[in-house]
Design a protein around this motif. Structure first.
Motif, PDB file in Angstrom:
ATOM      1  N   GLY A  71      -2.939  -0.346   6.717  1.00  0.00           N
ATOM      2  CA  GLY A  71      -3.331   0.526   5.628  1.00  0.00           C
ATOM      3  C   GLY A  71      -2.237   0.763   4.614  1.00  0.00           C
ATOM      4  O   GLY A  71      -2.492   0.806   3.401  1.00  0.00           O
ATOM      5  N   ASN A  74      -1.961  -2.466   2.604  1.00  0.00           N
ATOM      6  CA  ASN A  74      -3.182  -2.770   1.856  1.00  0.00           C
ATOM      7  C   ASN A  74      -3.963  -1.493   1.585  1.00  0.00           C
ATOM      8  O   ASN A  74      -4.937  -1.184   2.286  1.00  0.00           O
ATOM      9  N   GLY A  75      -3.519  -0.767   0.573  1.00  0.00           N
ATOM     10  CA  GLY A  75      -4.196   0.467   0.212  1.00  0.00           C
ATOM     11  C   GLY A  75      -3.250   1.603  -0.082  1.00  0.00           C
ATOM     12  O   GLY A  75      -3.562   2.502  -0.864  1.00  0.00           O
ATOM     13  N   GLY A  79      -5.340   4.971  -0.269  1.00  0.00           N
ATOM     14  CA  GLY A  79      -6.238   3.894   0.161  1.00  0.00           C
ATOM     15  C   GLY A  79      -6.439   3.886   1.658  1.00  0.00           C
ATOM     16  O   GLY A  79      -7.542   3.599   2.159  1.00  0.00           O
ATOM     17  N   THR A  83     -10.113   4.233   3.172  1.00  0.00           N
ATOM     18  CA  THR A  83     -10.555   3.115   4.014  1.00  0.00           C
ATOM     19  C   THR A  83     -10.988   3.615   5.380  1.00  0.00           C
ATOM     20  O   THR A  83     -12.014   3.179   5.923  1.00  0.00           O
ATOM     21  N   ILE A 233      -3.402   4.654  -4.591  1.00  0.00           N
ATOM     22  CA  ILE A 233      -3.983   3.454  -3.976  1.00  0.00           C
ATOM     23  C   ILE A 233      -3.144   2.273  -4.440  1.00  0.00           C
ATOM     24  O   ILE A 233      -3.014   2.039  -5.647  1.00  0.00           O
ATOM     25  N   ASP A 235      -1.730  -1.901  -3.896  1.00  0.00           N
ATOM     26  CA  ASP A 235      -1.942  -3.256  -3.375  1.00  0.00           C
ATOM     27  C   ASP A 235      -0.584  -3.904  -3.154  1.00  0.00           C
ATOM     28  O   ASP A 235      -0.023  -4.538  -4.055  1.00  0.00           O
ATOM     29  N   ASN A 242      -7.143  -3.551  -6.067  1.00  0.00           N
ATOM     30  CA  ASN A 242      -7.013  -2.459  -5.102  1.00  0.00           C
ATOM     31  C   ASN A 242      -8.182  -2.399  -4.124  1.00  0.00           C
ATOM     32  O   ASN A 242      -8.008  -2.107  -2.947  1.00  0.00           O
ATOM     33  N   CYS A 246      -7.950  -2.735  -0.034  1.00  0.00           N
ATOM     34  CA  CYS A 246      -8.475  -1.750   0.919  1.00  0.00           C
ATOM     35  C   CYS A 246      -9.408  -2.394   1.938  1.00  0.00           C
ATOM     36  O   CYS A 246      -9.416  -2.030   3.120  1.00  0.00           O
TER      37      CYS A 246
END
Length: 521
Positions: A71, A74-75, A79, A83, A233, A235, A242, A246
């Motif tokens: 997480g 990626n987020g 995010g 998620t 959020i 990336d 984005n 997520c």
């Protein structure tokens, strides 16, 4: 499937000879008779022990901590929270669908039994067979993932306590994985009949440990504005979007939420299984889902510099967060040990589930040397041969890219993808049966008219999650950062199909051949 009246079913239940240690309710006897199996295991589990078993195996609030690298990468902070919320809502439909299937057919076979009974007649055998192999793969990688996590936490604790003298070697983790798996097997052998009591006690530790981690983080961590968390959020995986980032980060929260079917494989050891089993699955969703959400929000507020915690030499971002928040190596060690103990307890539950899965699949002739694996040891009243083969497989898995975070991520995503596949196949089979208005066994726990809607949403959710479970952590990959889970998953499917074509199709007919018709709906 042969037709039998309800009167014959009741008479059979009344005259069935079951020892006091194995005796369940009249409904348990009916359920076992309907699926054509004798009661071989002791029905020691009740509602609280089932709740403890599933809640501890899933280890949701613990798993959101040690799976946070997905997480955070990626987020980012916000995010990661969104998620998790999306995964929790979507996966709730999956758990509800499976709970109803568990009430229809509470048997240790679980998904492969449901596929065999509910799939279209022409594809029952092959689909059930593949599902059985996928489940065996998923649960063995589950054990490996649990043991691997415990081993890496041990190494992380040593690293922060002896930063100047400790030199990490890959074989340290390998030996620790084998040791953890061995101790978990011993628990499931010598303490097997005490496992329900142990699971109840562990459930208490699971709940109190939650506050033991949460309160220090709330009190000691630097305060940050809510906008810095919920409005962030990011990336960091290089996906260029984005939303896509997520979706790739879904593997973390799903890993924390997966495994409600673990109790299904213990159903022949649960008293009044067709009622207690689905209730245990639903309450596990409520308990673990809510505590997991609180913990992931707390982590987002306490994480601080994401790049720093992701680069931590401890191997886990959450250990670095503990260290930064408390400013004390001793406090961070104590908090990490709580997570480590809970994950070890999850390994115990994983071993129990996996051995029952092998035992059930083997008695249906789905595995090589099935007669050997289907034996129940009369001394311990557990499938001891199945337990031992699980230990061997986990030891072999521990040799794959030993001591590497890439190996951990591959094992985690592989186990997730395998179990998601079994959920997807079984729920789809039931949905097709309902769409064709074909009869299904009665369920003591049911969603009624909402069931078709729930099943449809479950299938859509599972398709999305399954696809992204094979994604690597970052867009730019090489041989070391590639997610090799898809290759191992594909290899197991190919091997299982090869074995089916060469031999198993001659002996494996599926559980449906023994199922007796009762009053269906």
């Amino acid at each position: 499937m042969g037709q039998d009246s309800g009167i014959m079913l009741t008479e059979r239940s009344k005259h069935e000879d079951v020892s006091p240690q194995k005796e369940g309710t009249a409904q348990d006897k009916e359920d076992m008779w309907r699926v054509g199996r004798d009661q071989e295991l002791n029905r020691n589990f009740r509602f609280l022990s089932v709740l403890g078993f599933t809640a501890v195996l899933m280890c949701t609030w613990e798993a959101v901590l040690f799976g946070s690298s997905y997480g955070l990468l990626n987020g980012g902070k916000g995010g990661m929270i969104y998620t998790y919320l999306g995964a929790l809502v979507g996966f709730s439909f999956v758990i509800l669908s499976m709970a109803e299937m568990a009430s229809m057919a509470p048997t240790s076979g679980g998904q492969y039994h449901w596929v065999s009974e509910f799939a279209p007649p022409g594809s029952q055998a092959i689909l059930s067979y593949i599902t059985g192999w996928i489940c065996v793969l998923g649960w063995h990688t589950g054990i490996a993932g649990c043991c691997y996590t415990v081993a890496n936490m041990m190494v992380g604790v040593v690293a922060i306590n002896y930063p100047e003298t400790y030199v990490y070697e890959p074989w340290h983790v390998t030996l620790l994985v084998i040791a953890v798996a061995l101790v978990a097997l011993l628990f499931n052998t010598f303490l097997a009949q005490r496992l329900p009591l142990i699971e109840g006690i562990i459930l208490i530790v699971h709940c109190f440990g939650f506050f033991g981690i949460l309160i220090p983080l709330w009190v000691l961590s630097p305060k940050v504005p809510a906008s810095d968390v919920f409005g962030s959020i990011e990336d960091r995986g290089g996906w260029g979007n984005n939303g896509l980032a997520c979706l790739v980060g879904l593997t973390g929260p799903i890993y924390a939420l997966i495994g409600p079917d673990s109790a299904v494989h213990m159903s022949e050891e649960i008293r009044d299984a067709s009622r207690v089993l689905p209730m245990g699955m639903v309450w596990t969703l409520i308990l673990n889902g809510s505590t997991g959400f609180v913990m992931i929000v707390t982590l987002a507020f306490c994480v601080g510099n994401i790049d720093e915690v992701l680069a931590s030499e401890t191997g886990f971002p959450f250990i670095q967060v503990f260290l930064n928040a408390t400013g004390s190596v001793s406090a961070a060690t104590g908090m990490t040990v709580v997570i480590m103990v809970m994950q070890f307890c999850a390994a115990i539950s994983n071993v129990a589930t996996t051995s029952r899965q092998i035992y059930s699949f083997a008695r249906d002739k789905g595995l090589p040397f099935s007669d050997f694996f289907a034996q129940v040891n009369p001394t311990f009243t557990v499938p001891l041969n199945a337990l031992c083969v699980s230990l061997v497989i986990v030891c072999l898995l521990s040799l794959i890219n030993i001591g590497s975070s890439v190996a951990f991520n591959a094992i985690m995503s592989l186990g997730t993808a395998a179990l998601l596949s079994s959920y997807l196949i079984s729920i789809t089979c039931v949905r097709i049966r309902r769409w064709r208005n074909q009869p299904l066994p009665p369920a003591r726990w049911s969603m009624g008219k909402f069931t078709p809607i729930c099943d449809t949403i479950s299938i859509l959710v599972l398709l999305i999650i399954w696809l992204f479970s094979f994604f690597p952590l970052t867009k730019e990959v090489d041989a070391k950062t590639m997610n090799w889970g898809v290759a191992i998953f594909g290899g197991v499917v190919i091997v299982s199909l090869g074995y089916y074509m060469l031999h198993a199709r001659k002996v494996y007919k599926g559980p449906v051949t023994r199922v007796k018709m009762t009053h269906q709906r």
